[in-house]
Scaffold this motif. Structure first.
Motif, mmCIF file in Angstrom:
data_model
loop_
_atom_site.group_PDB
_atom_site.id
_atom_site.type_symbol
_atom_site.label_atom_id
_atom_site.label_comp_id
_atom_site.label_asym_id
_atom_site.label_seq_id
_atom_site.Cartn_x
_atom_site.Cartn_y
_atom_site.Cartn_z
ATOM 1 N N GLU A 141 0.828 -1.198 0.000
ATOM 2 C CA GLU A 141 0.000 0.000 0.000
ATOM 3 C C GLU A 141 0.871 1.260 0.000
ATOM 4 O OE1 GLU A 141 -2.576 -0.362 3.336
ATOM 5 O OE2 GLU A 141 -3.966 -1.741 2.324
ATOM 6 N N HIS A 142 1.981 1.200 0.742
ATOM 7 C CA HIS A 142 2.904 2.335 0.759
ATOM 8 C C HIS A 142 3.518 2.556 -0.621
ATOM 9 C CE1 HIS A 142 5.787 5.212 2.299
ATOM 10 N NE2 HIS A 142 6.787 4.491 1.761
ATOM 11 N N LYS A 161 1.007 4.209 -3.058
ATOM 12 C CA LYS A 161 0.854 5.657 -2.845
ATOM 13 C C LYS A 161 2.030 6.418 -3.429
ATOM 14 C CE LYS A 161 -2.028 5.270 1.292
ATOM 15 N NZ LYS A 161 -2.113 5.537 2.745
ATOM 16 N N THR A 194 -3.764 5.959 -5.300
ATOM 17 C CA THR A 194 -4.388 6.240 -3.989
ATOM 18 C C THR A 194 -5.756 5.577 -3.909
ATOM 19 O OG1 THR A 194 -5.285 8.300 -4.885
ATOM 20 C CG2 THR A 194 -3.129 8.416 -3.820
#
Length: 207
Positions: free
Chosen positions: A191-192, A195, A200
């Motif tokens: 998820e990091h 982004k 997003t």
């Protein structure tokens, strides 16, 4: 004291020819190499000078037995000059004929283009039409954004881009699903990473 200037190739040719003309005899190469220095032509260059004369048909050569003899008579040079003159006269005739043809073409092109009031008026009218055409093209360019053909082209390009964007979006979702299935323990790291590359929570298909 300045060093004596050596003979030019043409001067060497003339000196070798003099050997033939003065003797009117037949010579072997080694004999000419001995006679050459007496005429100012070093023996090492006699062979090349002699070959240039043979190439120009100023010196004849023939093999008799195992020996090659060279000879030249004043009449040979005269015949060579006659042949050269004949060739130059032929080329001159062709050039004159070509000049005559080009002169005729030029005169034909001049017909109907003589200076006159009508010609001047026609040229002025042509300039005016060309200027008007240029202005109309410039004016037409101002309305290019409203050109139906241009608008349709933009619309088609937009549709292609829209389809491509959604296809890549689908590919991204598929890749995310694959990563979640195969690397569930790396959920936070994935998820990091998403982004960081601009994927997003509001990432979605285009409508």
């Amino acid at each position: 004291m300045s060093k004596k200037r050596g003979l030019s190739l043409e001067e060497k040719r003339e000196q070798i020819l003099q050997i033939f003309y003065e003797s009117q005899d037949f010579f072997l190469l080694k004999e000419l190499e001995k006679l050459g220095p007496k005429k100012g032509v070093i023996s090492q260059s006699v062979k090349d000078v002699l070959q240039s004369l043979v190439d120009d048909d100023l010196v004849m050569k023939d093999k008799i037995g195992t020996s090659v003899y060279f000879w030249s008579l004043p009449s040979s040079a005269g015949n060579q000059l006659i042949n050269t003159r004949t060739k130059l006269e032929s080329e001159l005739g062709k050039c004159r004929k070509r000049l005559s043809e080009l002169t005729g073409q030029r005169d034909n092109l001049k017909k109907g283009r003589e200076e006159s009031d009508e010609r001047e008026a026609a040229l002025e009218e042509l300039k005016a039409v060309e200027l008007q055409h240029k202005k109309l093209k410039e004016e037409l360019a101002c309305y290019a954004d409203n050109d139906p053909a241009a608008l349709q082209k933009m619309k088609d390009a937009t549709e292609v881009a829209h389809t491509a964007a959604n296809r890549w979006t689908d590919n991204i979702f598929t890749l995310q699903q694959w990563c979640s299935t195969n690397f569930p323990q790396a959920k936070e790291q994935l998820e990091h990473m998403y982004k960081e590359v601009g994927i997003t929570d509001d990432f979605e298909y285009l409508q």
